[in-house]
Scaffold this active site. Structure first.
Site, PDB file in Angstrom:
ATOM      1  N   CYS A 132       0.827  -1.009   0.011  1.00 13.04           N
ATOM      2  CA  CYS A 132      -0.094  -0.029  -0.033  1.00 13.04           C
ATOM      3  C   CYS A 132       0.757   1.293   0.023  1.00 13.04           C
ATOM      4  O   CYS A 132       0.694   2.018  -0.572  1.00 13.04           O
ATOM      5  CB  CYS A 132      -1.029  -0.059   1.139  1.00 13.04           C
ATOM      6  N   ASP A 159      33.943  18.277  22.221  1.00 18.63           N
ATOM      7  CA  ASP A 159      34.037  19.908  22.642  1.00 18.63           C
ATOM      8  C   ASP A 159      34.358  19.862  24.148  1.00 18.63           C
ATOM      9  O   ASP A 159      34.030  18.882  24.689  1.00 18.63           O
ATOM     10  CB  ASP A 159      32.864  20.776  22.231  1.00 18.63           C
ATOM     11  N   ASP A 169      27.955  21.543  22.658  1.00 17.78           N
ATOM     12  CA  ASP A 169      26.951  21.998  23.332  1.00 17.78           C
ATOM     13  C   ASP A 169      25.665  22.534  22.596  1.00 17.78           C
ATOM     14  O   ASP A 169      24.750  22.942  23.209  1.00 17.78           O
ATOM     15  CB  ASP A 169      27.350  22.809  24.556  1.00 17.78           C
TER      16      ASP A 169
HETATM   17  P1  ADP Z   1      35.259  25.393  23.987  1.00 15.59           P
HETATM   18  O1  ADP Z   1      33.723  25.002  24.046  1.00 15.59           O
HETATM   19  O2  ADP Z   1      36.227  24.468  23.612  1.00 15.59           O
HETATM   20  O3  ADP Z   1      35.799  26.319  24.956  1.00 15.59           O
HETATM   21  P2  ADP Z   1      34.454  27.790  22.273  1.00 15.59           P
HETATM   22  O4  ADP Z   1      34.601  28.146  20.795  1.00 15.59           O
HETATM   23  O5  ADP Z   1      33.142  27.556  23.030  1.00 15.59           O
HETATM   24  O6  ADP Z   1      35.191  26.459  22.678  1.00 15.59           O
HETATM   25  O7  ADP Z   1      35.081  29.008  23.111  1.00 15.59           O
HETATM   26  C1  ADP Z   1      36.535  29.154  22.624  1.00 15.59           C
HETATM   27  C2  ADP Z   1      37.071  30.346  23.446  1.00 15.59           C
HETATM   28  O8  ADP Z   1      36.610  31.377  23.287  1.00 15.59           O
HETATM   29  C3  ADP Z   1      36.781  30.371  24.963  1.00 15.59           C
HETATM   30  O9  ADP Z   1      37.633  29.236  25.899  1.00 15.59           O
HETATM   31  C4  ADP Z   1      36.919  31.704  25.484  1.00 15.59           C
HETATM   32  O10 ADP Z   1      38.324  31.892  25.716  1.00 15.59           O
HETATM   33  C5  ADP Z   1      36.468  32.577  24.192  1.00 15.59           C
HETATM   34  N1  ADP Z   1      35.278  32.943  24.143  1.00 15.59           N
HETATM   35  C6  ADP Z   1      34.219  32.501  23.592  1.00 15.59           C
HETATM   36  N2  ADP Z   1      33.083  33.262  23.747  1.00 15.59           N
HETATM   37  C7  ADP Z   1      33.449  34.084  24.938  1.00 15.59           C
HETATM   38  C8  ADP Z   1      32.732  35.057  25.662  1.00 15.59           C
HETATM   39  N3  ADP Z   1      31.408  35.456  25.375  1.00 15.59           N
HETATM   40  N4  ADP Z   1      33.413  35.818  26.514  1.00 15.59           N
HETATM   41  C9  ADP Z   1      34.517  35.490  26.838  1.00 15.59           C
HETATM   42  N5  ADP Z   1      35.658  34.773  26.417  1.00 15.59           N
HETATM   43  C10 ADP Z   1      34.859  33.705  25.075  1.00 15.59           C
HETATM   44 MG    MG Z   2      31.721  25.349  23.334  1.00 10.61          MG
END
Ligand code: ADP
Ligand code: MG
Length: 759
Positions: free
Chosen positions: A17, A449, A647
């Site tokens: 079907c 991550d 995440d």
């Molecule tokens: P991970 O999850 O492996 O830590 P991300 O890409 O989430 O990698 O972040 C990488 C890095 O960028 C963080 O460890 C931090 O140092 C910096 N970072 C990212 N977003 C922010 C934010 N909003 N304020 C301060 N530092 C930040």
């Molecule tokens: Mg991250």
């Protein structure tokens, strides 16, 4: 403009079907895509409403016995109610099948017993024959088979009409032709002796075949429907989590209100041991809440002011009040139900092949059965005489038609998928669709991550150093204001820190997140940046100026720098903790032969430290989101099948690039939709469980397909009488009917067996 709609389909019996409906719909002008599922009895159709309407589709389908009805789930009303209604509809159909079964099965048993008696009496002379005159017995069988065929078996008889008028053949056609042939030829033999004698026919009749075959098939269908309802149990369990009403605070008193009347913004009062009715944010009181039904996490979670509470979770001993934020179909519970429903109804890649096979199966069987009849007459007559050859030919013709139904074949994949998806949901593992579930077990590399995946994702501020002329209070206010625009866990930690110190936030204009680095925005007339060293470098800031600070804080934590106009104003360190159970989870994965890699955007030393703690040997640090994508691609190019675990907030590109994206939901809703698999409580050990789930679901599908195929491939030649010349084997159509029903039932039972597997 094309739209996509989901329809409930009535009148579907089996995989053939599916093939018929798909074929008819997809050639209609205006229809661009169409996906029909036998397990959920739904069709998802993509079409242009200006060119074709549902009524037009039904005009084509209803003569074939199918009706499309707009699925309630498409009407965007309350998910829980909709799923309940669908369930009710299915239960109603089950009741009807039960009625049919209760009428025809006892009759079949009686007839079957009479047949057996007769057969035994023929072999052993000591057994007395059935104590009924032959004529009486024949008339009795005629009456019963008339009732069974034209009442219970009416869908089968109608299918012959459809076949003649529209050339469309399904499983019902096969059964219809088979049972009607037995009935009609027997009626001719009984009521038209002239015709019988003209063709030298024997006076054997096959009314019993019609009765018993329909009896078994109706029983098989009933058992199948009953078990099929059970394969979808997970949804029902989720449905039962829903509270019926809520206590709403109105002018100082609490009023009981039904769920539909709760609006976002209402204050909901929760007493001890009550189920939370809608999603919201706790504003008064504290309590532990058992969220296991949704997240699979068994330890109750402490909820305080500001925490998110979820519909369907269970309050323990405290009392509290929360502000409703999401109601109706917007709650996490509703969305989980929607997702599980969609996943259960989605098609696994192997299913496409199975559907194609089922599609050509029915016409092929029709041809085989006719060839069988012809071969019996042609080759049988010289040896057995015409009368006996025709008699056996008709029985074989009926037998082939009955045993060859591709019913079990059609159930093999979807029922296993339903069980797999449902089982995952109970453990807080939401698998988005069947192909993800099928692919997951082929994964050989897990890329993790760091923040929020391996670590708690709840960093705490551990130190703060101010290099500027401004006060600490002012600097923290600037930094926290800037971070309040970001969703990164680090950002939340900083905002939280400022809040605890009662530091007021300021307005931020034209802010922008810089993925993997940090954030920038205007406060007042100044442009500020906050983030890691890479961010400073990309803004041409000399790191030498802060080298002292770095030395002073050479510890395993992440630094967040605040800078403006090329000058570093302050540095703040945050540190995050490894999730409990992370080390064991990594060990389990490695033991299973999986390659585990930590891929982090953070500083090398932080990433290394976390890797060391959790037992991961491969580390890639300083990775910007695009680097993460590149790393995943490189692994894939080297032949690895990669699952990326993130995440779901800032890792979307990598999640999408990987063969399987696994999101650690950690209570953020966004993550649930962004990946192939969402793990609700962010527990790492669920990764290994998800892979295990996939592994046994896929092996369940394979077993099912094997059983479905084996019945058909062994059954057809035996039923056709291919072994008659050598071994003298024939298969009574009665047993063909039994085998056919058994094959469907055994496939569904095998799928249900998967439920008992431990994850
Ligand atoms: P991970 O999850 O492996 O830590 P991300 O890409 O989430 O990698 O972040 C990488 C890095 O960028 C963080 O460890 C931090 O140092 C910096 N970072 C990212 N977003 C922010 C934010 N909003 N304020 C301060 N530092 C930040
Ligand atoms: Mg991250």
């Amino acid at each position: 403009m094309e739209t996509q709609k989901t329809f409930d389909v009535t009148g579907m019996r089996c995989a053939s079907c599916v093939a018929v409906i798909t074929k008819k719909l997809s050639v209609m002008p205006g229809v661009t895509a169409c996906d029909v599922n036998i397990a959920t009895e739904r069709a998802v159709v993509e079409f242009d409403p200006s060119k074709v309407t549902v009524d037009v589709m039904n005009e084509t389908l209803s003569p074939l016995g199918y009706v499309l009805r707009e699925s309630l789930s498409d009407l965007k009303s309350d998910t829980v109610k909709v799923a309940d209604a669908t369930k009710d509809m299915k239960k109603e159909a089950l009741e009807k099948a039960r009625g049919n079964m209760l009428f025809s099965f006892p009759l079949s048993l009686l007839v079957f017993a009479l047949m057996m008696w007769e057969a035994v009496a023929r072999i052993f002379p000591s057994v007395p024959p059935v104590p009924l005159p032959m004529e009486t017995l024949t008339i009795f069988l005629f009456l019963v088979s008339t009732a069974v065929l034209f009442w219970i078996g009416s869908p089968f008889v109608r299918a012959i009409g459809t076949f003649v008028r529209h050339g469309v053949a399904t499983m019902n056609t096969l059964i219809g032709i088979g049972t009607t042939t037995a009935y009609v030829s027997s009626s001719i033999i009984v009521f038209f002796p002239e015709i019988r004698d003209f063709f030298f026919l024997s006076s054997d009749t096959y009314f019993d075949v019609t009765i018993v075959v329909i009896g078994f098939i109706v029983l098989g269908k009933y058992l199948e429907m009953k078990s099929k309802l059970k394969t979808g149990d997970a949804i029902e369990k989720l449905l039962h989590l829903q509270a019926k009403s809520a206590l709403i605070e109105k002018d100082g008193t609490a009023v009981e209100m039904s769920l539909e009347d709760v609006r976002p913004g209402d204050f909901v009062v929760v007493r001890p041991a009550e189920t939370i009715a809608v999603d919201g944010i706790l504003i008064r009181g504290t309590s532990s809440v058992d969220e296991s039904m949704i997240t699979g996490e068994s330890i109750p979670v402490l909820k305080q002011s500001g925490d998110i509470v979820r519909a369907g979770t269970l309050n323990t001993t405290g009392s509290f009040t929360f502000r409703a934020t999401k109601v109706g179909s917007e709650t996490l519970l509703s969305r989980i139900i929607q997702m599980v429903e969609a996943a259960e109804g989605s098609k696994a890649p192997v299913q496409a092949l199975v559907d194609r096979i089922s599609g050509v199966f029915v016409p092929s069987v029709l041809v085989i059965s006719v060839v069988t009849l012809a071969a019996w007459i042609f080759f049988g007559t010289p040896v057995l005489g015409f009368s006996q050859a025709l008699s056996l030919g008709i029985l074989s013709f009926v037998g082939v038609l009955v045993i060859a139904c591709p019913c079990a074949l059609g159930l093999a994949t979807p029922t296993a998928i339903m069980v797999g998806v449902g089982k995952g949901a109970e453990e807080g593992i939401l698998v988005k669709n069947a192909s993800a579930l099928e692919k997951l077990h082929t994964v050989d590399t897990i890329v993790l991550d760091k923040t929020g995946t391996l670590t708690m994702g709840k960093p705490e501020v551990s130190s703060f150093q101010n290099f500027s002329q401004k006060s600490d209070h002012d600097i923290l206010s600037l930094l926290a204001s800037l971070e309040s625009t970001s969703e990164h866990p680090i950002a939340s930690a900083i905002v939280e820190y400022a809040k605890r110190k009662s530091i007021p936030l300021r307005d931020v204009n034209t802010f922008e997140a810089i993925p993997g680095k940090g954030i920038k925005g205007m406060i007042g007339n100044e442009l500020y940046i906050a983030g890691n060293e890479a961010l400073l470098e990309s803004h041409g800031i000399d790191l030498q100026s802060i080298s002292n600070a770095r030395n002073a804080h050479y510890e395993v934590s992440t630094h967040v720098f605040l800078a403006s106009e090329g000058v570093v104003l302050a540095v703040l360190s945050v540190s995050d903790q490894l999730k409990p159970g992370a080390t064991e989870a990594v060990r389990t994965l490695t033991k299973q032969g999986l390659r585990v890699i930590l891929l982090s955007g953070d500083h090398e030393r932080v990433a290394r430290d976390i890797a060391e703690q959790s037992g991961i040997t491969e580390v890639i640090a300083h990775a910007l989101p695009e680097d993460k994508v590149r790393e995943v691609k490189q692994l894939q190019a080297a032949g690895r099948v990669v699952a990326f675990v993130g995440d779901g907030i800032n890792d979307a590109p990598a999640l999408a690039t990987a063969d399987i994206g696994i999101a650690m939901a950690n209570g953020t809703d966004a993550a649930i939709e962004s990946a192939d698999v969402a793990i609700l409580h962010g527990r790492l050990e669920k990764i290994a469980k998800a892979i295990h789930l996939s592994r046994f679901t896929v092996s369940g599908i394979r077993q099912n397909l094997f059983w479905a195929f084996i019945y058909n491939s062994i059954g057809i030649p035996i039923a056709a009488g291919l072994f008659y010349p050598v071994f003298g084997w024939t298969l009574s159509p009665v047993f063909a009917g039994l085998a056919m029903s058994l094959s469907s039932v055994s496939v569904v039972l095998n799928s249900l067996r998967l439920k008992t597997k431990k994850l």
